[in-house]
Scaffold this motif. Sequence first.
Motif, PDB file in Angstrom:
ATOM      1  N   CYS A 167      -8.587   5.150  -2.914  1.00  0.00           N
ATOM      2  CA  CYS A 167      -8.826   4.381  -4.201  1.00  0.00           C
ATOM      3  C   CYS A 167      -8.531   2.605  -4.048  1.00  0.00           C
ATOM      4  N   VAL A 169      -5.950   0.942  -4.515  1.00  0.00           N
ATOM      5  CA  VAL A 169      -4.560   0.592  -4.159  1.00  0.00           C
ATOM      6  C   VAL A 169      -4.475   1.326  -3.070  1.00  0.00           C
ATOM      7  N   CYS A 170      -5.020   2.241  -2.197  1.00  0.00           N
ATOM      8  CA  CYS A 170      -4.854   2.702  -1.036  1.00  0.00           C
ATOM      9  C   CYS A 170      -4.418   1.560  -0.127  1.00  0.00           C
ATOM     10  N   CYS A 260      -0.223   6.451  -0.646  1.00  0.00           N
ATOM     11  CA  CYS A 260      -0.768   5.725  -1.820  1.00  0.00           C
ATOM     12  C   CYS A 260      -0.029   6.167  -2.984  1.00  0.00           C
ATOM     13  N   CYS A 263      -3.039   7.459  -5.710  1.00  0.00           N
ATOM     14  CA  CYS A 263      -3.868   8.796  -5.250  1.00  0.00           C
ATOM     15  C   CYS A 263      -3.019  10.116  -4.878  1.00  0.00           C
TER      16      CYS A 263
HETATM   17 ZN   LIG Z   1      -5.101   5.424  -3.316  1.00  0.00          ZN
END
Ligand SMILES: [Zn+2]
Length: 761
Positions: A167, A169-170, A260, A263
Motif C-alpha cells: 500500500c 504507507v508501506c 506496515c 496493511c
Molecule cells: Zn502497507
Amino acid sequence: MDFFSRQRTVPDWHQPLIEAQSALVLGVGGIGCTVARELCRLGVGEVVLVDNDVVSVSNLNRQVLYSGGDVGRRKVVAAIEALDRDNLRTRVSGVDCDAVKEWGRVVRLARNSTVVFNCIDYGEYFDTAVMSLCVCLGVPYITASSYGHTAIAECYPPGDLPGSGPCWVCNNAPAKKDVIEAVTPDKVAQLETVEFLPQDVYMPSNQEVGSSVLSCTLAATLTVGAWLNALHGYTTPHWTSCDFAMFQLFSYRSESNNQCPICQKAPRYAPLLVDIYFGTDLVAMTPVGGAVLPYSPTAITNPATQSHVEKAKCRLESVYRDGDDKCVYLPAVPAAQLEYNQPADNVPLPHPLSTPMVKTKDGPQLVIRSGGRSVIIPLYEGCFRLKGCGNYVDAEGMRYTHPGFPLIKIETKDNGYEIRGCCFEHTGLNEQYMSQKVGELLSEHGIIVGNKPMGLWRYEITEDTIPTIPKLCGVFETLGERRVSSHLLPGLEALVSQFFPSVTEGEVWCLFPPERRGGEEIIPTWSACCTGANKSSPIDMGPVKLIESEPSSSPPEGIPPSFMAPWIQGAFSLRQALAREDTLTLASLLALVYQRVGWEMGTVKRSLENHRINWGYFFDHNPFEPHCNAHPNNYIVLPPGQPSLLAPVDFDFSFEEGGFFSPYSGSTDKSLFDSWLGSEAVEMERAVAGETANTGLQMTMTQNDMSAAHRGLCWGFRDTLLLGYRAGYGGEETVTIPENIRPCVDSVVKMALLLTHLANT
Ligand SMILES: [Zn+2]
C-alpha cells in the motif's frame, strides 16, 4: 449512437467493466479536475466529487473545469456544471464538504465506490487515512501530484488477499506512530472526523515550486491510466514520474512491508472476496436468551465410560414430549456422549457472537444465508459460522417460525417428529471436538479443516417447542462456504464449455476406450469406473491434446457488475501464463485442478480412516437409509492464500472408535465399525465419481443445454477427479501444484465460482 466505439476496439479494452465503476474523487483542484473529466469521457458509471473550496484566479492556469466566470463560486458546483458539458453517460454528483472535518461523509461515499482518487493536498497523514480506508474497503487507492516540471502518478490496487500487494504507507509511513495508530483500517471507517491529523509542514507546496496545466494534466492522465491498467488485470507500476523538462519517464513497483501499520491491520477478507467465497444472500438475526459455552482445546473430552455410552443409547429410542402422543427423534450417533467442562481461561466470543441469536424476518444483524439452519457472519477479523441458529425460511408458502426450531413430521415413522434448526448437546459437542481433532490429524498433509471451533450457544427461549430438549448452536470461525459439489464442480464444468468452445465429438470420443463410447454419449464416470464389477479405467486428462482457445477475457453475459473485474483479471492472468509457460495448456491446467481437488478429498478420507474416525456413516432410526457425511459437498472451497484448495467441514455426526458402540448389540463391535468405515469409503468414491445418491445434488451438466461433446469432456475431467481421489485415498503419491502454476489454479477456481454464481442468480 455509441460514444465509445473508438475505445471498444482498443485491444483488451472492456467498456462494460469501465461502465460498472463508481469513482470517488477527493478534491477537484489541478489534478482532480482532469481526473474527473477523463473518467466522464471514458464512460465510468458514476463520479462523485468532494471539495470544500471556491474557485480563485490563481487556479485557472491548471484547473481545467473552471473559467473566468467561475471565480468565487463553489468548486463542486462549478465542476459539476463543467462536467455536464463534457458528460456522455456518467452520473456526476458532488458533496461540498471538508473531507478532514467531515470524514464520516467521505467514509459513507467510499463504501459505495469501486475506486478512490485522492487529489486532496493536505499532507501525508491524510493520505495515510485515505489509503487505510481503501485497505479497509478493498478498493484501489489512486493518487497523483505535480511539482514544477514533474508529474507523479501512484496506483495501489488491493491484492486478492489483504497484504499481498503493497500500500502507499508501506514505503511512505509518516513518522508519528501514534497518529497513524488512530487511523488503521480497523478504526478508520468508524471515525466521523480526522481533524487530529497534522497537516504537512515540510513538503514543498506548489506555491513554491510551481504548477502548470502540463504537470497537473499529465499526472492526472497517468494516474487514470494506471488505474485502468490495474482494473483490466495488468501488472501496473505503483509509482510513475514523468519529467517533461528532461522528457524522462520513470516507474517502479514497490515491495510490501510486513511492518506496515496499515496493511498489517487489513480485514481478514475484502468485501469482494466475501461475496465470491462466502455468498451474497442475506438474512437477519435477533439476539435471544441463552448461555454461551466457550470452547478451548481441553474443554471437551471423550471419557467413553459405560455411563457415557448409556447416555448415548437413550437416543436410539424416541424422546417423548410431555403430555403428548408425539414422539420426537434426535440424531442417534452410535458413540459415547462427550463431556463439556467450562474452561478456566474463559475467553469471551467477539461481539456480536457473545450473545445467542436466531434467524428472524427482521433483526439488527445482517448475515449471509447458508444451509437450512446455518449462517455465515462476516466480521472484520474473519468469517464466522453459526450452525443451528434457527430454521426461519421466508420463501413462498413457508411458515415464519420464531424462535425457529419447528417440529417436522418424519414420513418413515408413525407419529415421529424431528426438531429442525438447531444442533443438540451431543452433536454440538461432537462437532467442536472432532473439528479440532481432525484439524490436528490433517496438518501433516498440509490440509486444514474449514471450521475452527469457538464455542456453543445454549438457547433459553420462551416459545420453545420442547423445553426439555436443550437446543444449541455451534459457533466456528470458518474459512469458506462455497462447496465442491454445488459450486466448484458445476463452475468447472461451465468453464469446460468456455475454454473449449469448438471441441468436436470426434475429438472427445477418441480420448476414451471403446467401452466408454455408448452410442451418442460417453458413459458417465460413476457407472463406468466406480467401485464394483464391470468397470473400465478412468482416463487422465492431463496429457490430453485438444484444440484449445484462449480463455475469453470478456465476462459472460449477465455477470453482476462487481464480478466483472475478477473475471477479466482471472482470464487475463491465464492468458499471460499460457503464453509464458511452454508446457501449460488449458486442458492440463483444468486436469491439475480436478486431480488436486480429488487428491485432497481422498487424503482427508484416508487420514480419517487411518486414525479410526468415522465421518458420520451409521444407521439410526431409519434402518433403510444410512446417515452419510462423507461426500464432496462437505468440502468447502478456500479463498486463495491457503495451503490447500479445500477444507473438510461437518463433523457433527463423527465419532472415534474409542466410544463407538453397536446400536444393535449395545457393545463395542470392531467388525461393525470397520464395515461402516468401508461403506463410507464406497459412498465417498461414488459421490466423487458423480453419483448423486447420497448428496441429493444434481450435476448441472445434465440440466443445461451442453453439447454431447462437452458432456463427454466433462466426464473425462470427472475421471481425472476420481484418479486424484484414488491417489489421495491410496496414500501413495502427492498431487502437488507447482508454485508458478498456483496463481493460475486460483484463477480457475475463482472463475468457476463466478460462473456458478451466475447460474444461480
Ligand atoms: Zn502497507
